[in-house]
Design an enzyme around this catalytic site. Structure first.
Site, PDB file in Angstrom:
ATOM      1  N   GLU A  88       0.797  -1.285  -0.031  1.00  0.00           N
ATOM      2  CA  GLU A  88       0.139   0.028  -0.001  1.00  0.00           C
ATOM      3  C   GLU A  88       0.697   1.158  -0.002  1.00  0.00           C
ATOM      4  OE1 GLU A  88      -2.615  -0.137   3.371  1.00  0.00           O
ATOM      5  OE2 GLU A  88      -1.106  -0.821   4.782  1.00  0.00           O
ATOM      6  N   ASP A 104      -4.962   2.985   0.220  1.00  0.00           N
ATOM      7  CA  ASP A 104      -3.826   3.602   0.639  1.00  0.00           C
ATOM      8  C   ASP A 104      -2.965   3.870  -0.618  1.00  0.00           C
ATOM      9  OD1 ASP A 104      -4.001   4.709   3.269  1.00  0.00           O
ATOM     10  OD2 ASP A 104      -3.800   2.529   3.748  1.00  0.00           O
ATOM     11  N   CYS A 134      -6.955  -6.155  -1.152  1.00  0.00           N
ATOM     12  CA  CYS A 134      -7.829  -6.005  -0.278  1.00  0.00           C
ATOM     13  C   CYS A 134      -8.479  -4.773  -0.154  1.00  0.00           C
ATOM     14  CB  CYS A 134      -7.712  -6.471   1.046  1.00  0.00           C
ATOM     15  SG  CYS A 134      -6.037  -5.808   1.624  1.00  0.00           S
TER      16      CYS A 134
HETATM   17  C1  PEP Z   1      -6.097  -0.205   1.866  1.00  0.00           C
HETATM   18  O1  PEP Z   1      -5.186   0.554   2.441  1.00  0.00           O
HETATM   19  O2  PEP Z   1      -6.224  -0.463   0.784  1.00  0.00           O
HETATM   20  C2  PEP Z   1      -6.609  -1.260   2.908  1.00  0.00           C
HETATM   21  C3  PEP Z   1      -7.274  -2.252   2.834  1.00  0.00           C
HETATM   22  O3  PEP Z   1      -6.440  -1.150   4.128  1.00  0.00           O
HETATM   23  P1  PEP Z   1      -7.148   0.166   4.990  1.00  0.00           P
HETATM   24  O4  PEP Z   1      -8.335   0.551   4.086  1.00  0.00           O
HETATM   25  O5  PEP Z   1      -7.645  -0.420   6.234  1.00  0.00           O
HETATM   26  O6  PEP Z   1      -6.122   1.316   5.292  1.00  0.00           O
HETATM   27 MG    MG Z   2      -4.514   0.731   4.143  1.00  0.00          MG
END
Ligand code: PEP
Ligand code: MG
Length: 588
Positions: A440, A464, A511
């Site tokens: 990320e 991110d 994700c």
């Molecule tokens: C992301 O950054 O894509 C991620 C899945 O983590 P979060 O949204 O929890 O920062």
């Molecule tokens: Mg993230």
């Protein structure tokens, strides 16, 4: 109250909120006025203390009886995890420390029971409500609900629970108990001014399969009793005074969705596999244990991201190893034999933080793995808890916010240390637990090949990654137009991550929210992604798309997208593809 003639003369008004439970409701409004109770501060005489305390005792007993009834009803209608909402409310009512202090204040300050109850429980409520964190703010409503229940019983007012006919309930806020009790009537839908997707109204409505839209801001002021409305729980809209044409359009939409959902339901136990046999994993992102039942219904192949930092919400200190273990064990056991990827605490940035830190730029600051590497004791406790929950061999561990190879090695050392400790103590765990990193941060993406040599899997966090790659704050409205998941730089970067990761035999998943965007599915499939981890709601839709295309065709589409130079071009092209292949999937 407005008449039908008034309504017909009025213009159609569209209010935008947050979709909380899917479905479309069309019908008259039943407005529930749930404002803060007006409480008068009154002094009492010492000889009145006994009567005041007995009044309060009776109100508590009545509230207890009401909640007990609600709990009984919940036990018939809801699953165990949702019943906990009401058990927790009963526990507040049984909290002797809280009520001893309320009785004490009535005696010492010589104030009326309503005032002391309102003030004392209000203190907790205010602290929770001021939290930056959505989950804690939502739980504040449970405390408020218990307080208002006692106050209502002190004032001997009756509870609204019976409705005439079928209607869309509109209110400033609804508690889980309200939503549940009202559902004994013919409720078409719920619409509230406040609340988020994790609100209890949302959880309970989803469980009861009643359409709901929350966070509509001022809907309870805008509508009147008996106004006609359309509630769109898919798009999160309420349409007041809909035209005949809108009603027709939404009736058709409802019909289309019903058919679509009926077809989707048949997909539940089928794999996410293309027409020419390429199988991917389609998992769910999970924040709360309450979601487990839903993701199973949705047919998830496992949990691709468990955001463990949600355990920290409302806490002042990190939860103990034991407490964490209990949670991780529930995840592992409920999902077994499916895989559960537990991400270590991703604190900082715009998320929960256990201690105040002043940072000019928190997104570029002390976040995720950076914090945990600086707190070895806490990190090891979490790793021990994850390891202990891994005995069935379906748990993996993942590190967030990785930007250097040293961080990965350092984190792995801690994992080895945690294993070493457990081994010495004779505590069982999975010695071959799989380790992954989130991609990320652009530096980790550039180093994907090297990252893949360190771990078993990579999971792309596009939420991110996009903000760091495009220099666009993911939470900033002013620049939200520039936050483009279809920016060619993002797509080319993704290709690089997948190719380089797989070259070193890593399994590459995603994700971030992009994995759950139906417009992106074919593109991501064509890039060669091994796993999509998505918000549970969209899971069947994504599965349907995957099952309806050939991998070869997806690769061809992706190849074409990779030649494009603007996000607009990519979107237009993908929309065209989707319209042609999936005319019944609504793409905004
Ligand atoms: C992301 O950054 O894509 C991620 C899945 O983590 P979060 O949204 O929890 O920062
Ligand atoms: Mg993230």
């Amino acid at each position: 109250m407005s008449t039908k003639a008034d309504s017909a003369a009025r213009e159609e008004v569209v209010l935008k909120g947050i979709p909380a439970s899917q479905g479309i409701a069309i019908g008259p409004v039943f407005l529930i006025h749930k404002m803060d109770p007006v409480i008068e501060e009154r002094s009492i005489l010492p000889e009145e203390v006994g009567r005041e305390i007995s009044r309060l005792e009776q109100a508590i007993a009545r509230s207890h009886k009401e909640l007990r009834k609600i709990l009984d009803f919940a036990e018939k209608k809801l699953s165990d995890d949702k019943i906990k909402i009401f058990e927790a409310q009963l526990m507040i009512l049984e909290d002797s420390v809280l009520f001893d202090s309320i009785y004490g204040r009535i005696r010492n300050e010589l104030k009326n029971a309503e005032f002391v109850v309102h003030d004392e429980i209000g203190k907790y409520h205010r602290v929770m409500l001021a939290s930056k964190d959505e989950y804690t703010r939502e739980r504040a409503h449970d405390v408020e609900d218990v307080r208002n229940r006692i106050l209502r019983n002190l004032q001997e007012q009756k509870l609204i629970s019976r409705l005439e006919g079928s209607s869309v309930i509109v209110s400033y806020n609804l508690t889980a108990a309200d939503a549940l009790i009202l559902s004994r009537n013919e409720v078409l839908g719920y619409a509230t001014d406040i609340g988020g997707v994790t609100s209890h109204t949302a959880l309970v409505s989803r469980a009861l399969k009643i359409p709901a839209v929350v966070g509509l801001r001022n809907v309870s002021h805008v509508v009147h009793d008996a106004d006609r409305v359309i509630l769109d729980g898919y798009a999160g809209r309420l349409i007041l005074n809909p035209s005949a044409e809108s009603i027709k359009r939404y009736e058709a939409k409802r019909e289309r969705y019903h058919e679509f959902e009926a077809r989707l339901a048949g997909l539940r136990d089928l794999p996410a596999e293309t027409l020419d046999g390429r199988r991917v994993d389609l998992s769910a992102n999970v924040e709360f244990e309450q979601e487990l039942e839903f993701i199973k219904i949705q047919g998830a192949d496992g949990i691709g991201l468990y955001r463990s930092e949600y355990l920290l919400v409302g806490k002042e200190v990190f939860p103990s190893e034991e407490e964490q273990f209990e949670h991780y064990k529930v995840l592992a056991e409920t999902m077994y034999p499916k895989r559960v990827i537990i991400r270590t605490f991703d604190v900082g940035g715009d998320k929960v933080m256990m201690e105040p830190v002043r940072e000019g730029n928190p997104f570029l600051g002390w976040r995720g793995i950076r914090v945990m590497l600086d707190k070895p004791d806490i990190f090891i406790e979490q790793l021990r808890a994850i390891l202990r929950a891994s005995t069935k061999k379906n748990v993996s561990v993942m590190f967030p916010m990785i930007s250097t190879i040293e961080e990965v090695r350092h984190a792995k050392k801690f994992l080895e240390e945690a294993k070493h400790q457990l081994r010495n103590e004779g505590v069982p765990y999975d010695p071959r637990i799989k380790v992954g990193v989130m991609i990320e941060v652009p530096s980790a993406a550039v180093m994907a090949e090297d990252m893949a040599e360190e771990v078993t899997f990579l999971s792309v966090g596009t939420n991110d990654l996009i903000q760091y790659l495009l220099a666009v704050d993911r939470g900033n409205d002013i620049v939200s137009d520039l936050y483009q998941e279809f920016h060619p730089a993002v797509i080319r970067f993704l290709r690089r991550i997948v190719e380089r990761g797989k070259k070193k035999n890593a399994w590459v998943g995603m994700c971030g929210e992009m994995a759950g965007d139906p417009l992106a599915t074919i593109l991501l499939l064509g890039l060669g992604l091994d796993e999509f981890s998505v918000v549970p709601n969209v899971l069947p839709e994504i599965k349907k798309i995957i099952r309806s295309v050939k991998y070869k065709e997806a690769q061809r589409i992706t190849k074409r997208v990779l030649t494009m130079q603007t996000a607009g071009e990519v979107r237009t092209y993908l929309k065209k593809v989707m319209k042609k292949k999936f005319p019944d999937i609504p793409i905004d």
